[in-house]
Design a protein around this motif. Structure first.
Motif, PDB file in Angstrom:
ATOM      1  N   VAL A 241      12.075   1.951 -12.773  1.00 55.34           N
ATOM      2  CA  VAL A 241      11.653   2.316 -14.107  1.00 55.34           C
ATOM      3  C   VAL A 241      11.222   0.942 -14.780  1.00 55.34           C
ATOM      4  O   VAL A 241      11.999   0.291 -14.869  1.00 55.34           O
ATOM      5  CB  VAL A 241      12.271   3.063 -14.970  1.00 55.34           C
ATOM      6  N   THR A 242       9.806   0.590 -14.859  1.00 58.11           N
ATOM      7  CA  THR A 242       9.323  -0.599 -15.654  1.00 58.11           C
ATOM      8  C   THR A 242       8.557  -0.557 -16.824  1.00 58.11           C
ATOM      9  O   THR A 242       7.560   0.459 -16.675  1.00 58.11           O
ATOM     10  CB  THR A 242       8.466  -1.315 -14.674  1.00 58.11           C
ATOM     11  N   ASP A 243       8.982  -0.724 -18.012  1.00 64.49           N
ATOM     12  CA  ASP A 243       8.346  -0.380 -19.095  1.00 64.49           C
ATOM     13  C   ASP A 243       7.988   1.042 -19.351  1.00 64.49           C
ATOM     14  O   ASP A 243       7.118   1.228 -19.792  1.00 64.49           O
ATOM     15  CB  ASP A 243       7.029  -1.225 -19.482  1.00 64.49           C
ATOM     16  N   GLY A 244       8.793   1.767 -18.993  1.00 65.27           N
ATOM     17  CA  GLY A 244       8.824   3.216 -19.221  1.00 65.27           C
ATOM     18  C   GLY A 244       8.025   3.954 -18.322  1.00 65.27           C
ATOM     19  O   GLY A 244       7.887   5.021 -18.350  1.00 65.27           O
ATOM     20  N   ILE A 245       7.343   3.275 -17.072  1.00 68.16           N
ATOM     21  CA  ILE A 245       6.599   3.914 -16.252  1.00 68.16           C
ATOM     22  C   ILE A 245       7.474   3.899 -14.665  1.00 68.16           C
ATOM     23  O   ILE A 245       7.901   2.929 -14.395  1.00 68.16           O
ATOM     24  CB  ILE A 245       5.446   2.983 -15.876  1.00 68.16           C
ATOM     25  N   ALA A 246       7.466   4.941 -14.152  1.00 65.37           N
ATOM     26  CA  ALA A 246       8.133   5.290 -12.845  1.00 65.37           C
ATOM     27  C   ALA A 246       7.472   4.429 -11.619  1.00 65.37           C
ATOM     28  O   ALA A 246       6.125   4.319 -11.788  1.00 65.37           O
ATOM     29  CB  ALA A 246       8.388   6.588 -12.487  1.00 65.37           C
ATOM     30  N   VAL A 247       8.010   3.644 -10.959  1.00 65.06           N
ATOM     31  CA  VAL A 247       7.305   2.913  -9.762  1.00 65.06           C
ATOM     32  C   VAL A 247       8.129   3.625  -8.647  1.00 65.06           C
ATOM     33  O   VAL A 247       9.198   3.183  -8.428  1.00 65.06           O
ATOM     34  CB  VAL A 247       7.528   1.437  -9.948  1.00 65.06           C
ATOM     35  N   LEU A 248       7.490   4.202  -7.516  1.00 64.90           N
ATOM     36  CA  LEU A 248       7.942   4.614  -6.367  1.00 64.90           C
ATOM     37  C   LEU A 248       7.550   4.199  -5.320  1.00 64.90           C
ATOM     38  O   LEU A 248       6.376   3.603  -5.311  1.00 64.90           O
ATOM     39  CB  LEU A 248       7.684   6.217  -6.310  1.00 64.90           C
ATOM     40  N   THR A 249       8.534   3.856  -4.564  1.00 63.30           N
ATOM     41  CA  THR A 249       8.268   3.247  -3.031  1.00 63.30           C
ATOM     42  C   THR A 249       8.690   4.222  -2.001  1.00 63.30           C
ATOM     43  O   THR A 249       9.924   4.601  -1.884  1.00 63.30           O
ATOM     44  CB  THR A 249       9.094   1.670  -2.867  1.00 63.30           C
ATOM     45  N   LEU A 250       7.773   4.581  -1.235  1.00 59.83           N
ATOM     46  CA  LEU A 250       8.200   5.325  -0.063  1.00 59.83           C
ATOM     47  C   LEU A 250       8.703   4.567   1.155  1.00 59.83           C
ATOM     48  O   LEU A 250       8.589   3.354   1.265  1.00 59.83           O
ATOM     49  CB  LEU A 250       6.904   6.065   0.537  1.00 59.83           C
ATOM     50  N   LEU A 251       9.508   5.142   2.096  1.00 57.73           N
ATOM     51  CA  LEU A 251      10.034   4.759   3.185  1.00 57.73           C
ATOM     52  C   LEU A 251       8.940   4.341   4.237  1.00 57.73           C
ATOM     53  O   LEU A 251       8.978   3.168   4.735  1.00 57.73           O
ATOM     54  CB  LEU A 251      10.870   5.959   4.061  1.00 57.73           C
ATOM     55  N   GLU A 252       7.815   4.999   4.160  1.00 58.74           N
ATOM     56  CA  GLU A 252       6.853   4.716   5.234  1.00 58.74           C
ATOM     57  C   GLU A 252       5.499   5.151   4.388  1.00 58.74           C
ATOM     58  O   GLU A 252       5.442   6.266   3.782  1.00 58.74           O
ATOM     59  CB  GLU A 252       6.950   5.544   6.590  1.00 58.74           C
ATOM     60  N   ALA A 253       4.375   4.293   4.724  1.00 60.65           N
ATOM     61  CA  ALA A 253       3.212   4.669   4.230  1.00 60.65           C
ATOM     62  C   ALA A 253       2.604   5.897   4.706  1.00 60.65           C
ATOM     63  O   ALA A 253       2.655   5.948   6.218  1.00 60.65           O
ATOM     64  CB  ALA A 253       2.351   3.392   4.355  1.00 60.65           C
ATOM     65  N   PRO A 254       2.120   6.940   4.052  1.00 60.70           N
ATOM     66  CA  PRO A 254       1.394   7.812   4.824  1.00 60.70           C
ATOM     67  C   PRO A 254       0.153   7.471   5.751  1.00 60.70           C
ATOM     68  O   PRO A 254      -0.152   6.342   5.389  1.00 60.70           O
ATOM     69  CB  PRO A 254       0.909   8.770   3.568  1.00 60.70           C
ATOM     70  N   VAL A 255       0.061   8.340   6.592  1.00 61.29           N
ATOM     71  CA  VAL A 255      -1.104   8.010   7.432  1.00 61.29           C
ATOM     72  C   VAL A 255      -2.531   7.938   6.754  1.00 61.29           C
ATOM     73  O   VAL A 255      -3.427   7.216   7.121  1.00 61.29           O
ATOM     74  CB  VAL A 255      -1.191   9.079   8.737  1.00 61.29           C
ATOM     75  N   ARG A 256      -2.561   8.858   5.888  1.00 59.62           N
ATOM     76  CA  ARG A 256      -3.676   9.225   5.020  1.00 59.62           C
ATOM     77  C   ARG A 256      -3.718   8.486   3.712  1.00 59.62           C
ATOM     78  O   ARG A 256      -2.522   8.623   3.096  1.00 59.62           O
ATOM     79  CB  ARG A 256      -3.998  10.588   4.882  1.00 59.62           C
ATOM     80  N   ALA A 257      -4.519   7.878   3.376  1.00 60.10           N
ATOM     81  CA  ALA A 257      -4.295   6.978   2.181  1.00 60.10           C
ATOM     82  C   ALA A 257      -4.183   7.400   0.850  1.00 60.10           C
ATOM     83  O   ALA A 257      -4.313   8.861   0.694  1.00 60.10           O
ATOM     84  CB  ALA A 257      -5.733   6.054   1.929  1.00 60.10           C
TER      85      ALA A 257
END
Length: 314
Positions: A241-257
């Motif tokens: 959480v940065t400045d009240g905004i959630a930042v999500l990082t996935l384990l793997e990038a999805p095949v579709r953008a």
């Protein structure tokens, strides 16, 4: 139809093989005994999502058991590697991406992983004359720019799966399953949101998650409900959480953008430690690990004069 014929000697060898290990219909046996045969290979593939596909190396569509087998699909079978012990038999199906039903995106997306495979030997002149040669599942898929090779493993590969529990300090249950007992549908463990801004191919800021503390969804899962990845699920590597905004990082990038506005449902994660099980889920009574099991430090200990060897719990 030249490609569908077999020479007399090979046809008879198939007949002998069928007499020994396959129950052939009298009509198919009689056809094999004729010497000149009209045989083709057919593959029926059923993916984990229930979608069924049929492919054949013949030059026209063949149909049986409610499945149409697409001709000229680019699939070519290798020899079957079979042994007498319990090791996994294998066969390769090699070809080019000529079928519009086989897309490179779906292969990369894992939709063909472990799909059930049936390999049939069929008389293309009369598809009622056929024999199921083998069953298996798609294993490793190797791909290049224009071609792919799918390994078809025999059912013996199931014998290689680990059965039973693992004795370890951390929990071996999947969060939310019957052994765990946590209800991930509860509002405390479930959130919905949408992509605000894409930071990297697998990291983005998300809306509507301001009520959850940083790290709450780490090791959890995201199920996409909108956008190109709708219906797909992936694991969450990090939740900040940065400045009240959630930042999500996935384990793997999805095949579709991922695109701005893509909606998702996210569920809490667990690091499998008993401390987390109690503090986050109040679920220590269902903890499926062995938190007091001695670790490697116990193996490496040596006798000292400072105590610690009185027979007490390590």
């Amino acid at each position: 139809r030249g490609r569908g014929f077999l020479r007399t000697g090979l046809g008879r060898s198939v007949a002998r093989l069928g007499a020994e290990v396959k129950a052939l219909s009298p009509e198919l046996q009689a056809h094999l005994d004729e010497g000149t045969t009209t045989l083709a290979w057919c593959w029926r593939i059923t993916r984990a999502d229930g979608v069924t596909f049929g492919f054949t190396d013949h030059d026209r569509t063949l149909s049986f058991d409610g499945t149409d087998f697409e001709p000229e699909s680019g699939l070519t079978a290798s020899e079957v590697r079979s042994v007498s012990d319990l090791s996994v038999d294998a066969q390769d199906a090699e070809g080019v991406l000529t079928s519009d039903r086989i897309t490179e995106t779906d292969i990369l997306d894992g939709r063909w992983d472990n799909a059930a495979v049936e390999v049939w030997r069929v008389n293309w002149a009369d598809t009622g004359q056929r024999v199921l040669m083998r069953r298996g599942a798609i294993g490793q898929i190797r791909r290049g720019r224009l071609a792919f090779v799918a390994e078809v493993r025999s059912l013996a590969h199931v014998l290689g799966q680990t059965v039973g529990r693992t004795f370890q300090a951390t929990c071996d249950a999947a969060l939310g399953d019957a052994r765990c007992g946590v209800d991930l549908a509860e509002p405390a463990f479930k959130g919905t949101g949408a992509v605000i801004d894409l930071l990297r191919d697998r990291a983005f800021t998300a809306s509507s998650l301001d009520g959850f503390a940083s790290g709450w969804f780490t090791f959890g899962t995201i199920e996409w409900t909108g956008g190109a990845n709708a219906g797909r699920r992936t694991e969450v590597l990090g939740h900040d959480v940065t400045d009240g905004i959630a930042v999500l990082t996935l384990l793997e990038a999805p095949v579709r953008a991922i695109n701005e506005g893509d909606a998702f449902t996210i569920r809490a994660g667990c690091d499998k430690r008993i401390e987390t099980c109690g503090a986050k889920f109040a679920n220590t009574t269902s903890f499926r690990g062995f938190p007091h099991i001695p670790g490697q430090d116990a193996v490496l200990r040596y006798a000292t004069k400072d105590g610690g060897h009185d027979g007490g719990v390590l």
